[in-house]
Design an enzyme around this catalytic site. Structure first.
Site, PDB file in Angstrom:
ATOM      1  N   SER A 456      54.031  82.193  72.620  1.00  0.00           N
ATOM      2  CA  SER A 456      53.733  83.471  73.278  1.00  0.00           C
ATOM      3  C   SER A 456      52.863  83.273  74.508  1.00  0.00           C
ATOM      4  O   SER A 456      53.203  83.703  75.612  1.00  0.00           O
ATOM      5  CB  SER A 456      53.056  84.428  72.293  1.00  0.00           C
ATOM      6  N   ASP A 457      51.717  82.598  74.298  1.00  0.00           N
ATOM      7  CA  ASP A 457      50.790  82.525  75.427  1.00  0.00           C
ATOM      8  C   ASP A 457      51.244  81.519  76.475  1.00  0.00           C
ATOM      9  O   ASP A 457      50.920  81.658  77.652  1.00  0.00           O
ATOM     10  CB  ASP A 457      49.350  82.253  74.970  1.00  0.00           C
ATOM     11  N   SER A 458      52.013  80.516  76.080  1.00  0.00           N
ATOM     12  CA  SER A 458      52.545  79.597  77.084  1.00  0.00           C
ATOM     13  C   SER A 458      53.520  80.353  77.978  1.00  0.00           C
ATOM     14  O   SER A 458      53.563  80.130  79.200  1.00  0.00           O
ATOM     15  CB  SER A 458      53.255  78.422  76.416  1.00  0.00           C
TER      16      SER A 458
END
Ligand code: LAN
Length: 708
Positions: A456-458
């Site tokens: 998600s955060d990548s």
């Protein structure tokens, strides 16, 4: 406070004269793929010169520019990037070591041993040197991670690894570590993942493991404890583990294995009570004691294991499990999700397809992707790298500071954009649902496109970096609007019902699955959870996108609510993926209370320093010394919250500048990252990305005053 006057080239040649020749190692990069090669042949050496990036990571001195002593934060940021730019690889990314955990090398070495995969001489020499260098000076043992105290897990497994690599039992390093192992009660007290690898090597009895039954994979998905609902790392580790357990595979009982059986225990091997050993875990290792429900379940499963398989259920289960292993191998181009299942899947491919099969050979060919050569020797990385992650942060730091506009940095940014464009995942894996994968078309991975797992955060950090780069005047715009929208669609598909975002997938199982967490050394591994860090990354990613395209007000409001809800009473947020409260603050801090939390932890010297104990204990624990990385996170957080007291921020900035070397570099300090609360992991590039970012933001907000 003047910047310090350390020698600006104080990198040393590797400490151990018994190593290979460091001048012969080269890092090759292709589409983010990182592989280290040892050039035996002089002709090759001539054709392939060593780059500065190679030299830096190998600890070989290289000519450095002595830069002007910075007087302002912007000058310090510029010097920092002047140095860090030297480490950018040809394909545009920032490479780096990703070590820290001390239970990874033994897995791959045992897997190579039992699959008869030759270990190149240059590897065995350097792995031996690494493990020697990493043995604790006082007791000769190893912990679960490089900074942790000696445990049975670390010591038994690394001892065995060194023995396989050819180190004699009488070698002083072995004598010392064996004494520590025995003091801790011998290999019996290893946690279950250690017991598993020892059983594969045939130096521990399969009877001494709680059942890891493959039949779970035959259950309907509607059952809350179907493995398809587990956190992907747990799912992907227990998958091949259940195959190997189901077949009770073990190395041949040769004289070497017989000898090891004598070395690892305090009692004669034949006298060990294996049924009792199942739940015997040494106190120093134990982080999450077996929950009661698990004991009960293990009792039932042990009975099940005793029933002869009437309907050939095991065969069906193993077929299903193999189908999943094969899909994982193929979907990731044989890289696999991480280093643990990489090693196990290698063993499975060998058993199922045989030593001459294409599948096994392909699996062998990707081991190298995890092996990282350093000044201290060769280690196994925690993933096949942190390529996307480090590059996305670097880009954002350089752009926010304004350095990206300076002509001398254009080329670097253009190359970074090329890498980010290439690294975006362009497909969903075939049969996404069959193998319990989340969609990935449009996502950015943590490491490389081939590895291919959505994070998600990548995805959010990759998206932000691309949007910012494509806004620069001098860049081409290779990532089309359609592809940007695909990234946003992936993000939108990942919001949990609590408003938050987890790491790779949606939360798929109930929280009480943690009651059957069998791993003893890791917490919160059974299912996904929403994390403040991931949630804020996604939220800011969507906001950046909103500047150009429609807004996602509802999604963002829900996410913001989650972030507020996850703040602790005292104003801090617990960070799950780096150490710890200062890291979560970087992402989450917006409130006055959050700022006060940080300010009350600032130290005399103006810096912040947080110990890894914060992660284990869930409360802020001071490090022995201030750390540039914690300090950068704290001041970045204070600045994004517009904390009114500039003096506190300036003191932090001055601290970061005081630790900068004359060539722009910062030296390695304490370990930065963590997973599953109890295992630390290195992010050596953070000392560049976040320092540059903090200095750059300070210069921008406060009009770059003269500080020194
Ligand atoms: C990582 C590394 C990156 C990390 C972030 C992107 C920083 C985070 O925000 C989301 C989770 C993620 C992707 C993450 C998850 C767990 C990983 C893969 C690791 C910490 C790197 C190593 C770790 C992996 C589980 C190690 C192997 C150990 C097992 C328990 C299987």
């Amino acid at each position: 406070m003047p910047p310090n006057t350390f020698d600006f080239v104080d990198t040393q040649l590797p400490k151990n004269p018994q190593g290979t020749d460091p001048l012969r190692w080269r890092l090759k990069v292709e589409h983010g793929r990182q592989t280290w090669h040892y050039l035996e042949n002089d002709e090759e050496l001539r054709k392939w010169p060593q780059s500065i990036c190679d030299k830096y990571w190998l600890g070989i001195p290289f000519p450095n520019k002595q830069l002007d002593t910075p007087k302002t934060a912007l000058e310090a940021a510029r010097n920092g990037f002047e140095f860090f730019k030297l480490l950018q690889t040809e394909d545009g990314h920032w490479a780096g070591e990703y070590g820290g955990p001390m239970f990874l090398l033994p897995g791959i070495i045992i897997a190579m041993y039992i699959t008869h995969t030759p270990i190149p001489k240059s590897w065995s020499t350097e792995i031996t040197r690494y493990l020697f260098n990493r043995a604790h000076k006082d007791d000769g043992g190893w912990g679960i991670h490089i900074e942790g105290p000696s445990t049975v897990f670390g010591t038994a497994l690394n001892y065995v690894a060194l023995r396989i690599l050819g180190v004699d039992a009488d070698h002083p390093v072995m004598v010392k570590s064996r004494a520590t192992l025995h003091k801790l009660g011998g290999a019996i007290g290893s946690p279950s993942w250690g017991k598993f690898w020892l059983a594969v090597l045939n130096v521990y009895d399969w009877e001494g493991l709680n059942p890891i039954i493959p039949e779970f994979w035959l259950l309907p998905y509607s059952i809350p404890f179907h493995p398809g609902r587990f956190w992907c790392h747990t799912r992907m580790v227990y998958l091949p583990m259940s195959y190997i357990y189901g077949k009770r595979v073990g190395a041949d009982l040769c004289p070497f294995i017989k000898q090891l059986r004598q070395e690892l225990y305090v009692q004669p091997y034949e006298s060990i009570n294996w049924a009792y050993a199942r739940n015997d875990v040494c106190e120093v290792d134990l982080y999450v004691p077996h929950p009661g429900l698990l004991g009960f379940l293990n009792g039932i499963l042990s009975l099940y294991e005793k029933i002869p398989n009437v309907v050939d259920l095991r065969k069906h289960a193993l077929n299903e499990v193999y189908k999943q292993v094969k899909a994982e191998d193929e979907n990731t181009f044989y890289l696999d999700l991480g280093p643990v299942n990489k090693a196990m899947n290698l063993v499975v491919a060998y058993l199922e397809e045989g030593p001459d099969s294409e599948a096994f050979k392909l699996a062998q060919s990707k081991i190298i992707d995890f092996m990282w050569m350093s000044a201290e020797g060769m280690m196994m990385n925690g993933t096949n790298g942190s390529q996307l992650w480090d590059t996305a942060f670097t880009v954002q730091a350089v752009i926010e500071s304004g350095l990206a506009d300076e002509p001398s940095n254009h080329e670097s940014m253009l190359r970074a954009l090329e890498f980010l464009d290439d690294c975006q995942i362009k497909r969903n894996v075939p049969e996404t649902d069959m193998c319990y994968r989340h969609i990935s078309k449009g996502a950015w991975p943590f490491s490389t496109r081939d590895q291919g797992y959505t994070v998600s955060d990548s995805t959010a950090e990759g998206l932000k970096a691309v949007l910012l780069l494509q806004k620069l005047q001098y860049t081409p715009k290779p990532v089309s609007e359609e592809r940007l929208r695909q990234a946003v669609d992936v993000l939108l598909s990942l919001q949990n019902s609590d408003g938050g975002f987890a790491s790779y997938e949606l939360i798929r199982g109930p929280w009480w699955l943690e009651w059957i967490n069998p791993a003893e050394v890791f917490d919160n591994i059974m299912i996904e959870y929403s994390y403040p860090e991931c949630t804020t990354s996604v939220l800011t990613g969507l906001c950046t996108f909103r500047e150009y395209y429609p807004d996602y007000r509802e999604v963002c409001n829900k996410a913001a609510k989650y972030i507020h809800k996850s703040q602790k009473e005292d104003g801090g947020w617990y960070g799950s993926w780096a150490i710890c409260f200062t890291y979560a603050a970087l992402f989450a801090t917006t409130s006055r209370k959050g700022c006060e939390f940080l300010i009350s932890r600032q130290r005399e010297d103006g810096g912040w320093g947080e110990s890894y104990k914060s992660c284990e204990l869930g409360e802020y624990v001071q490090h022995a010394e201030s750390q540039v990385v914690n300090t950068s996170w704290a001041v970045l957080a204070l600045m994004s919250a517009r904390y009114p007291d500039e003096r506190a921020i300036r003191k932090g900035i001055e601290f970061i500048m005081s630790r900068q070397q004359l060539n722009g570099e910062w030296k390695q300090e304490g370990i930065e990252g963590v997973f599953n609360k109890n295992c630390m992991i290195s992010y050596p590039n953070y000392k560049f990305t976040f320092t540059i970012w903090a200095l750059g933001r300070y210069a921008k907000i406060y009009k770059n005053p003269v500080l020194f």
